[in-house]
Design an enzyme around this catalytic site. Structure first.
Site: not given
Length: 594
Positions: A441-443
């Site tokens: 997550y978060e890229g």
């Protein structure tokens, strides 16, 4: 399993001795007078107590009980509400917040240490805090004065929480194709309609209100990312006097059943004509959200550090106590049936890998935190610009490398336990599951690598890289003598190698754009090991100069530095050969041949 203890001795070493953070704080307008070494130390001590004694004991139950959804309501695991209330009462939610609206105004250099303690104690719990901190950052940077006055004080106080709502079922990395719509209303608000998924803390019982930051498009917005706007959408509307009004048209449709971080509610959020308020300018929402995301990406990187530290503490304690077989050189404890497994070379390899990479990560997170402080507070334009360039360059490295090595380290910790590492009661298998999401997550880390290689390196001809490389070369020039040569010379060779890789990919990409993506992951890892070599050289220099070493701390630091340079830094050679191999082999197969 050993109980988590905040690593305050090493945090103080990095903060006070390696980077002399107090000198930085006193040199930055906005921080001088707000924080000093004595205050910071007292805050770290208190943060260590609350994370170790109040939050860490909830970690296993949080995993086993998990967040529970029932008819749109989410209940957090037993003990979370009480621990959150204690944490919020101490002002910790607003640690880095704007003092004008009730925040503590502390530097990010200090904040990264507290974040690591939170993640090391309990990743699921920490995420509720992290999302609120990130959303307040975006609101403070881009919101109107009216919105800031109305929402920030209660968010900093922990009375209200925050989220960021980006991802949709069909749109993850490619946010330009989101379908959530915002229709202007006569009173200046917007009617927001759409569905967002994977929303951390989208619904819970920790606070009386939840403030969602939602990406959406107006009906006539330009196509793609240039048409995205950012809106504040509260769970409960807020009256003019600050009291809570009626429930907004936003609801939690379900929560995800996940591999890990089960105490963190990962929600499907439905906005059905919910009232929202524009943050910043129309069609500039992605820029505003990236203010939050850059800090969040560092925070999620720190999740990798915290989990690795918790795994290391447990693995070391186990390796000292578990007896199996004799040492290769003969019995170490002849009065017992076998020796502790810490005598075996392979166990030491795993433990030293964990120690070297975790301590290197801690130093690097502090370094990146310093650049964030410099870019925010420095008055001198050249100094501030350097900080901004380094933040842009190093944020994807921090997010991806911290979490890649964090996962590797947690697997090492599990492996030290052997079969017991696979059993729930020892806690290592939970850490492996919890830390795994941080690479996603978060890229995803692949996207972070593409960002580093493409936008932060190739796109500017290596300008950001030059800023970082020049600083390291200055350090090498100042320290290439005496005992420091043991550390400085391999650092210089690693930097030269990274410079060659950088120049090579920039040159090749002119003729073939595939070279950027083909090189990106291995390049990021080579970059990470080189950056850690810089950190370890700086730490070794301090250890060499230490006047006293009654507890053997500095000698252990030097021994760990030697292990890093001799056993871990050489990984850059295989990574570099992969980069040099180019992109052609990736495209020999047709899609049907996979």
């Amino acid at each position: 399993m050993a109980e988590y203890q905040a690593p305050l001795r090493d945090i103080r070493f990095v903060l006070n001795e390696v980077f002399e953070a107090d000198k930085l704080w006193q040199s930055l307008p906005g921080l001088e007078g707000a924080i000093d070494a004595e205050t910071a130390d007292a805050m770290l001590e208190e943060a260590g107590k609350i994370t170790s004694q109040t939050i860490a004991p909830l970690n296993r139950n949080g995993d086993e009980q998990g967040a529970v959804w029932n008819d749109g309501q989410v209940t957090t695991p037993d003990g979370f509400r009480e621990a959150y209330a204690t944490y919020a009462a101490g002002g910790w939610v607003g640690l880095g917040g704007n003092p004008e609206f009730g925040g503590m105004g502390m530097p990010k250099t200090l904040g990264v240490q507290v974040e690591e303690m939170l993640y090391g104690a309990n990743s699921s719990f920490a995420l509720y805090i992290a999302l609120t901190a990130g959303s307040t950052l975006a609101l403070d940077a881009h919101g109107s004065e009216e919105l800031k006055q109305k929402y920030l004080p209660n968010m900093y106080a922990g009375t209200w929480a925050g989220t960021m709502c980006l991802t949709e079922p069909h749109a993850g990395t490619d946010l330009g194709i989101i379908r959530t719509r915002a229709v202007p209303e006569a009173d200046g608000s917007y009617s927001v309609t759409g569905t967002k998924i994977f929303i951390t803390g989208g619904e819970h019982d920790l606070t009386e209100n939840i403030i969602h930051l939602v990406l959406a498009k107006l009906p006539d917005a330009p196509a793609g990312p240039k048409g995205i706007s950012l809106f504040l959408v509260p769970k409960f509307l807020v009256n003019e006097d600050g009291s809570l009004g009626e429930r907004n048209a936003v609801s939690c449709g379900s929560i995800e059943h996940k591999m890990g971080i089960k105490g963190s509610a990962t929600c499907v959020m439905n906005f059905d004509g919910a009232r929202g308020y524009l943050i910043g300018e129309l069609n500039k929402g992605l820029n505003a959200m990236f203010t939050m995301m850059n800090y969040e990406r560092l925070s999620i990187g720190i999740q990798g550090i915290g989990c690795a530290e918790a795994s290391y503490q447990s693995a070391v304690a186990y390796a000292r106590e578990r007896i199996q077989s004799r040492a290769p050189t003969g019995a170490v404890q002849p009065d017992k049936a076998a020796d502790p497994i810490i005598v075996h070379p392979d166990v030491r390899r795993m433990l030293l890998t964990m120690k070297a990479m975790t301590e290197g990560s801690r130093a690097f997170s502090t370094y990146v935190g310093m650049q964030l402080d410099i870019s925010k507070f420095a008055e001198d334009e050249a100094i501030r610009r350097k900080g901004e360039d380094l933040v842009a360059l190093l944020t994807p490295v921090a997010k991806a490398f911290f979490t890649d090595v964090g996962f590797e380290n947690c697997v090492h910790g599990q492996q030290v336990f052997g079969g017991h590492g696979y059993i729930r009661e020892w806690g290592q298998e939970q850490l492996v599951r919890d830390v795994r999401i941080a690479q996603i997550y978060e890229g995803t880390n692949g996207i972070q690598a593409l960002d580093l290689m493409g936008r932060k390196t190739v796109a500017n001809g290596g300008a950001y890289f030059k800023v970082f490389a020049d600083e390291i070369r200055g350090f090498i020039a100042d320290n290439d003598a005496g005992q420091m040569q043991e550390f400085v010379q391999p650092l210089a060779a690693a930097l030269d190698n990274l410079q060659q890789l950088t120049d090579l990919v920039i040159e090749r990409s002119r003729a073939n754009p595939n070279e950027i993506g083909a090189a990106s992951v291995e390049y990021l890892h080579a970059f990470g090991y080189t950056a850690y070599a810089y950190m370890w050289a700086r730490m070794a220099g301090v250890a060499l100069d230490a006047a006293e070493d009654a507890d053997g701390f500095y000698q252990a630091k030097l021994g760990t530095a030697r292990f890093f340079f001799q056993r871990l830094l050489p990984r850059i050679h295989s990574l570099s050969e992969s980069v040099r191999a180019g992109s052609e082999v990736l495209f020999e197969l047709d899609a049907a041949q996979f």
